[in-house]
Structure formats: structure tokens, C-alpha cells
Design an enzyme around this catalytic site. Structure first.
Site, PDB file in Angstrom:
ATOM      1  N   LYS A   1      -5.953   7.031  12.033  1.00 34.20           N
ATOM      2  CA  LYS A   1      -6.287   7.588  10.717  1.00 34.20           C
ATOM      3  C   LYS A   1      -6.756   9.035  10.815  1.00 34.20           C
ATOM      4  CE  LYS A   1      -7.561   3.066   8.937  1.00 34.20           C
ATOM      5  NZ  LYS A   1      -8.629   2.228   8.381  1.00 34.20           N
TER       6      LYS A   1
ATOM      7  N   CYS B   1     -16.265  -8.523   5.738  1.00 34.79           N
ATOM      8  CA  CYS B   1     -16.235  -8.834   7.168  1.00 34.79           C
ATOM      9  C   CYS B   1     -16.565  -7.551   7.937  1.00 34.79           C
ATOM     10  CB  CYS B   1     -14.854  -9.398   7.561  1.00 34.79           C
ATOM     11  SG  CYS B   1     -13.619  -8.137   7.943  1.00 34.79           S
TER      12      CYS B   1
ATOM     13  N   ARG C   1      -1.670   6.981   9.530  1.00 31.48           N
ATOM     14  CA  ARG C   1      -1.562   6.482   8.152  1.00 31.48           C
ATOM     15  C   ARG C   1      -1.795   7.588   7.141  1.00 31.48           C
ATOM     16  NH1 ARG C   1      -4.108   0.516   8.268  1.00 31.48           N
ATOM     17  NH2 ARG C   1      -2.798  -0.321   9.931  1.00 31.48           N
TER      18      ARG C   1
ATOM     19  N   CYS D   1     -13.931  -1.875   5.967  1.00 29.88           N
ATOM     20  CA  CYS D   1     -12.979  -1.170   5.100  1.00 29.88           C
ATOM     21  C   CYS D   1     -13.643  -0.282   4.044  1.00 29.88           C
ATOM     22  CB  CYS D   1     -12.033  -2.158   4.441  1.00 29.88           C
ATOM     23  SG  CYS D   1     -11.024  -3.052   5.630  1.00 29.88           S
TER      24      CYS D   1
ATOM     25  N   CYS E   1     -15.297  -3.454  -0.471  1.00 30.14           N
ATOM     26  CA  CYS E   1     -13.896  -3.660  -0.085  1.00 30.14           C
ATOM     27  C   CYS E   1     -13.295  -4.784  -0.921  1.00 30.14           C
ATOM     28  CB  CYS E   1     -13.806  -3.999   1.397  1.00 30.14           C
ATOM     29  SG  CYS E   1     -14.311  -5.694   1.742  1.00 30.14           S
TER      30      CYS E   1
ATOM     31  N   CYS F   1      -7.691 -10.876   0.810  1.00 27.24           N
ATOM     32  CA  CYS F   1      -7.782 -10.463   2.215  1.00 27.24           C
ATOM     33  C   CYS F   1      -7.940 -11.681   3.119  1.00 27.24           C
ATOM     34  CB  CYS F   1      -8.960  -9.512   2.413  1.00 27.24           C
ATOM     35  SG  CYS F   1      -9.093  -9.025   4.138  1.00 27.24           S
TER      36      CYS F   1
ATOM     37  N   ARG G   1       0.853  -1.192   0.000  1.00 26.58           N
ATOM     38  CA  ARG G   1       0.000   0.000   0.000  1.00 26.58           C
ATOM     39  C   ARG G   1       0.888   1.241   0.000  1.00 26.58           C
ATOM     40  NH1 ARG G   1      -3.892  -0.152   4.892  1.00 26.58           N
ATOM     41  NH2 ARG G   1      -4.974  -1.756   3.691  1.00 26.58           N
TER      42      ARG G   1
END
Ligand code: SRM
Ligand code: SF4
Length: 596
Positions: free
Chosen positions: A234, A498, A165, A502, A453, A459, A96
Site C-alpha cells: 500500500k 478483528c 493497491r 482495516c 471497519c 467480512c 472494490r
């Protein structure tokens, strides 16, 4: 808040109590010892990379590489088959990049495109936080990948890990010059909160190695200290009336207050977050509180002190309760504000009025204040690849080769080709047409307000499909919208594989959260511009049930709402769910849904 959580948060793990001690207490989360022993994030990554026998890295290094923007993954589509054949999982790495405010030059775009082909899985993934992700990089290609990125001045420092981040920012340079100024603040916050360690340069870029352990011990992490933060952190910057960054979903937010084209300062938000665990009432999504206003020149100090409070008071025993939102939820917003102001040495000013109208993107061609053009392209779930006549990756490569402006990754996984002169516009238009790129109008309003996501197959935490399944589900919901004449009503819909959230599903008017293969929890009633959490309405339902429920709701929406009322507001007004921003009520609703 339960007693258990309260005890953990006010308990002895509190970093201030052990920071002076030579030995860490023995009850902390495992990651705390990994950080402690990592020599400022170096660990044994060098050895792991040199080990040719396995495609993975050592267990502790799997945690440390996250601070360098890298996740170890394996291809979940191939897991069972490989297990049967007694092979180790097909390991590869997701990388990333850090892209503050989502802005990249054409040269940087071409670099990422070329690396994706050379070392990755031949696709680029634009994320929900305005970053590039590359999947499928094998261990031996990690260094060449990061070195190629470095040549284009892109790094992945702190793109993941227990640090601040990528800092997000509204990417539209359109309305005023102040928008550019706000973006500059986002970049400054990002730079200011970067870790100080040279580990990234040493490990990946062949930077000069520290010769002795003492040299390593002598470096300083003035903001983070040796243990960094208890968990990821974040930060975002929003520019009303657009809440595309979903400011209320983040640990720390700044809402720019611009009057008559001048930046006055920022409202400060704290304590948002999405992640939760199915069936665990200690965990919950939370919308951030707006706590006051600061001037631009105070922004870095505010950001630094907020981060330091979380460093000192965040939960270092239970990682699942370590996000800043739990620190705030347990200690209270009043306590937090007092602590912040005491550290700053001044009080925040009164919150300034602001108004949001949407948390999605604006599509198509838009002309900016300086007569330059910006084209917001629709990118399905952020995945850049060619498929059939829709030659997205080739088209963007062709644009990057001639484009003199920049690219802007949006917080909704889309892309703006920005800063195009009037003279260059026809050339870009031609390339868009030639490669069948989607400027918005070609897809339904529902799709324009949708996100999913990544989930399977990369993932490791995905319980159900998301990116690979969402498009076909949308086809079916679009048919229902057509049936009830609702195609022109914008409804936000988001899916995750999940409950980690995200794609920020709890802030979508329809949120689908993976529970198991083909099964989702359905959340309803969130605000159209991300100001209010959705509430669970159905637990563990399959596609047939999802469509049945959505059809019923659309029918009522058609009959009982006026044309201006947003879907989430309607759901709440007629009492289909009682929306709440309270964590306690969030879980009571969950229990009711499970029982029904
Ligand atoms: Fe995320 C973990 C993908 C935005 C909450 N997220 C992951 C991992 C790395 C899985 C893992 O830990 O092994 C996923 C990698 C999947 C893959 O194969 O690529 C992953 N998250 C993503 C991205 C790529 C989703 C996307 O479709 O774009 C987004 C990358 C953002 C970026 O560029 O930095 C992404 N993740 C988010 C967001 C949205 C946001 O921040 O605006 C959230 C919810 C907000 C929040 O943090 O509260 C989010 N991701 C999580 C969590 C839950 C954290 C928590 O508080 O419990 C995890 C799991 C964890 O950290 O343990 C997670
Ligand atoms: Fe993976 Fe869950 Fe995040 Fe989706 S929400 S990318 S499944 S961690």
C-alpha cells in the site's frame, strides 16, 4: 525479533534465489503456486464463472479474483440457518474499485450508484483507503458490473491482491495549486505500479484472449514478475499539516514538502502496517520510518525500487509474515536504505521538516485558493444509503445530477463534494438541506473523529461487530463526554471487528479491536495525528467494561490535563500506558493486559 522469524526472512524462500529456476521450491506459501500456475492471473476464472451449479468460484480462483478487485464472501447472518437447511452459504462478491487519490466524476458517482442498485446490495461503501466498495454481487452479475464500470472509466485492477493497491492522497484541492500537482503524482504512482497482464480485460471485459499458452508466457510483468509480490502493498501521499491518509500506517509513503505554494519534493516513508493476529507475538502493527527526501521526478523510480526490494526479499514462505514491514523489521532500516540507494544509483537527500496536526478530516464548507468551494460531508462509517429522513444516497444522487465539479472520497470514509463555483453553491446547499445531509456540525466531535471497519455480516474475518455497532457505542461515550464537559475535545476513536486493522485502530487515541462476539481489546495512547501506536490496555472486554474504563479515563482527563493536551498524549504522559512503536514492547504490553 525471534530466531524463527529471522530465519524465515533470511532463508531460502528469497525470490532472487528461485526466480531463475524452472521449478519452485516446495516450501512456499500456497498462494505462490497459485500465482505461478495462474497464467498471469487468469487461472480458471472463466470456468468458475460459467459454472452455474454453485454460487462460488474455484478455490484457487478465490485468490486470483482479488487481483481483479473482487472478494468472495457469504452472508454471515444467514450462515447457520442455511447450514441447518443443508444449503450452501449465501455466496456473493464484494467489489472494490480503484480510485487513485479518491477522485471520481459525477458521472462515475452515478454509475456506481446505479450499479449498487442493479447488482449490489443497494448501498455503496466508501472505504478507509478512498475507494468504492459494492457488496452482495452474485457471480452471474460480476461481468455486467465490471463492464458497466468500464463504460464510466472505472476499473478494479489491483484494488486487492499481492500488488500495489489504490494509491491514496490527501483529497483537499484547497490551499495551493501544488496540491493538484501532488495528486497527479499519486495517480502516476498508481498507474506506474499497475500489473501489466491483460487478464482483467480478457476475463471481465471480453477483451481479446491470448490464443496460446506460449503467448501468455511471453508477456512480461517488468515490475512484479510472474509471482507478483509476497503480499499486498500500500502506497499513500500525504500533504502536511494533514495526515488524513495515515502515512505511517502504510508500506510506502510520500510526504509532500510544499514551500510558498511550490512542490519541492517528498519525504519517503517505508515499512508501516497495521495487521496482526491475536495471540501471535510474531505479528505486530508498525509505524513507518521516514528515510529521506526525493525530488518529484525521482518519485516513480523510488516507488518502483521499493516495490522491487519487497518483491525480492519479502517472505514467501509464511504469508502472515510477508508484509513489507516484516522485511524491514527483520533486515533493518539501514540495510533497506543501502539496498534502495544502490538500486537507485543515488542517495536520498536529508529528510525535510514537516508537521502534522491531525489524521482526521475537516468538515463543512471550505473555500479553496481559486475561490471554488468544497463541502466535506460526514458519512457514518462510509456507508451510503437512505435511512428515514436522512436521505444520503438520494441526496448524493441528486447532487451528482447537477454537480459540475468532482467527488473526493476521503481516507476517513467521508466524502467531499469538490470544486463548486460560487454561483452553483446555493443549489448544492439546497440539496444538502432537502435530503438532511450532515455537514459535520450536526454530529459530535467524537463522531467526526471516528471510524469503524465493515466487519459483519460481509467480512469473513470479523470476530465482533464494527460498522453496525459503533454508532450505538458512540451514543454512550458521548453521554460520558457531556457529563465531564469534554464534548469539545477532539478524540480519535476507531473500531475494527478483528486485529487486521482495516480502520487503522492502533493509530487512534481510543482503539477497539474485536476479539469475539461483543468483546474487544482496548488500545490507548496513540498520537492524535497518527504518529504513534496505541498500546493495549484491556483485553477481551464487553460494553459495560469499555464504558467503565472510558469513564474513569475521561474523569482523569478532565481533572489532570490542560485544554490543549490531546487525549492520547495525556494517557501517555500520566503513565496509563507507555506508548511504544517497538513491536517487542507491543506484545509485552499485550501479555500484561491479558494477565490483568
Ligand atoms: Fe482491510 C482484509 C475491508 C482497509 C488490513 N479488509 C480485508 C477484507 C477484504 C477481508 C478478507 O480478506 O476477506 C475486508 C472486506 C470486508 C468487507 O466485507 O468489505 C477488508 N479493509 C477493508 C475496508 C473496506 C475497511 C473499511 O471499513 O473501509 C478497507 C478497504 C480499503 C481499500 O479501499 O483498499 C480496508 N485493511 C485496510 C487497512 C487500512 C489501510 O490500508 O489504510 C488495513 C491496515 C493497513 C495494513 O494493510 O496494514 C487493512 N485488511 C487488512 C488485513 C491485514 C493485513 C496484514 O498485514 O495482516 C486483512 C487480512 C489479510 O490481508 O489477510 C484485510
Ligand atoms: Fe474484516 Fe477485520 Fe478488516 Fe474489519 S478489520 S473489515 S473485521 S478484516
Amino acid at each position: 525479533m525471534t530466531d524463527k522469524v529471522a530465519k524465515q526472512v533470511s532463508g531460502k524462500f528469497h525470490l532472487l534465489s528461485y526466480i531463475e529456476q524452472s521449478e519452485l521450491p516446495d516450501n512456499l506459501a500456497a498462494n505462490e503456486y497459485i500465482k505461478e500456475n495462474s497464467r498471469y492471473l487468469r487461472g480458471s476464472i472463466d470456468n468458475s464463472l460459467a459454472d452455474r451449479i454453485t454460487g462460488q468460484v474455484a478455490i484457487d480462483d478465490q485468490q486470483l479474483i482479488k487481483f481483479h478487485g473482487i472478494y468472495q464472501q457469504d452472508d454471515r447472518d444467514q450462515r447457520n440457518e442455511r447450514r441447518k437447511r443443508k444449503l450452501e452459504p449465501k455466496f456473493s462478491f464484494m467489489l472494490r474499485a480503484r480510485v487513485p487519490g479518491g477522485i471520481a466524476s459525477p458521472h462515475q458517482w452515478l454509475t456506481m450508484d446505479s450499479i449498487a442498485g442493479q447488482y449490489g446490495n443497494d448501498t455503496i461503501r466508501l472505504t478507509t483507503r478512498q475507494a468504492f466498495q459494492l457488496h452482495g454481487i452474485v457471480k452471474g452479475n460480476l461481468r455486467p458490473t465490471l463492464q458497466a464500470m468500464d463504460e464510466a472509466l472505472i476499473d478494479s485492477i489491483a484494488a486487492c491482491g499481492d500488488v500495489n493497491r489504490n494509491v491514496m492522497c490527501n483529497p483537499n484541492p484547497i490551499e495551493t495549486k501544488a496540491h493538484q500537482e501532488v495528486y497527479q503524482w499519486a495517480v502516476r504512482i498508481s498507474e506506474h505500479l499497475l500489473p501489466n497482464t491483460r487478464a482483467y480485460h480478457e476475463v471481465w471485459l471480453d477483451g481479446e484472449k491470448y490464443p496460446t499458452k506460449q503467448d501468455v508466457d511471453n508477456i512480461e510483468e517488468p515490475i512484479y514478475g510472474k509471482h507478483y509480490l509476497p503480499r499486498k502493498f500500500k502506497t499513500v501521499v500525504a500533504i502536511p499539516p494533514y495526515n488524513d491518509v495515515d502515512v505511517f500506517a502504510h508500506d510506502l509513503g510520500f510526504i509532500a514538502i510544499i514551500k510558498e505554494g511550490h512542490l519541492l519534493g517528498f519525504n519517503v516513508t517505508v515499512g508501516g502496517g497495521m495487521g496482526m493476529t491475536h495471540g501471535d507475538p510474531e505479528t505486530f502493527p508498525r509505524v513507518a520510518d521516514v528515510i529521506g527526501f526525493c525530488f518529484p521526478q525521482q518519485v516513480l523510480a523510488v516507488a518502483e525500487q521499493v516495490v522491487k526490494i519487497q518483491r525480492d526479499y519479502g517472505n514467501r514462505v509464511e504469508r502472515k509474515l510477508a508484509r513489507f514491514k516484516y522485511t524491514i523489521a527483520v533486515r533493518g532500516i539501514d540495510w533497506f536504505k543501502r539496498e534502495l540507494e544502490s538500486r537507485l544509483g543515488y542517495q536520498l537527500l536529508k529528510t525535510q521538516p514537516f508537521e502534522f496536526i491531525s489524521n482526521s478530516d475537516r468538515y463543512g464548507w471550505i473555500k479553496g485558493h481559486d475561490d471554488r468551494w468544497h463541502l466535506n460531508l460526514y458519512i457514518e462509517n462510509g456507508r451510503i444509503k437512505d435511512s428515514g429522513d436522512y436521505r444520503l444516497r438520494s441526496g448524493l444522487r441528486a447532487i451528482a445530477e447537477v454537480h459540475k465539479g468532482d467527488f473526493r472520497l476521503t481516507p476517513n470514509q467521508n466524502l467531499i463534494v469538490a470544486n463548486i463555483s460560487e454561483t452553483d453553491k446555493p443549489k448544492i446547499e439546497q440539496l444538502v438541506k432537502l435530503h438532511n445531509l450532515i455537514t459535520g456540525e450536526q454530529v459530535s466531535k467524537l463522531r467526526r473523529h471516528a471510524m469503524a471497519c465493515v466487519s459483519l455480516p460481509t467480512c469473513s474475518l470479523g470476530m465482533a461487530e464494527a460498522e453496525r455497532y459503533m454508532p450505538t457505542l458512540l451514543d454512550k461515550i458521548e453521554q460520558l463526554q457531556d457529563k465531564y464537559g469534554l464534548s469539545e475535545r477532539p478524540i480519535t476513536i476507531r473500531m475494527t471487528g478483528c486485529p487486521n486493522g482495516c480502520a487503522r485502530p492502533y493509530l487512534a487515541e481510543i482503539g477497539l479491536v474485536g476479539k469475539g462476539p461483543g468483546k474487544y481489546n482496548l488500545f490507548l495512547g496513540a498520537g492524535h495525528f497518527g504518529q504513534r501506536l496505541g498500546v493495549i490496555y484491556r483485553d477481551n472486554i464487553d460494553e459495560t467494561e469499555i464504558l467503565r474504563v472510558i469513564e474513569q479515563l475521561l474523569q482523569r482527563y478532565k481533572n489532570e490535563s490542560n485544554s490543549k493536551e490531546h487525549f492520547g498524549d495525556f494517557i501517555e504522559r500520566v503513565g496509563i500506558v507507555t506508548s511504544t512503536n517497538s513491536p517487542r514492547d507491543f506484545h509485552l504490553e499485550l501479555q500484561t493486559a491479558q494477565a490483568s
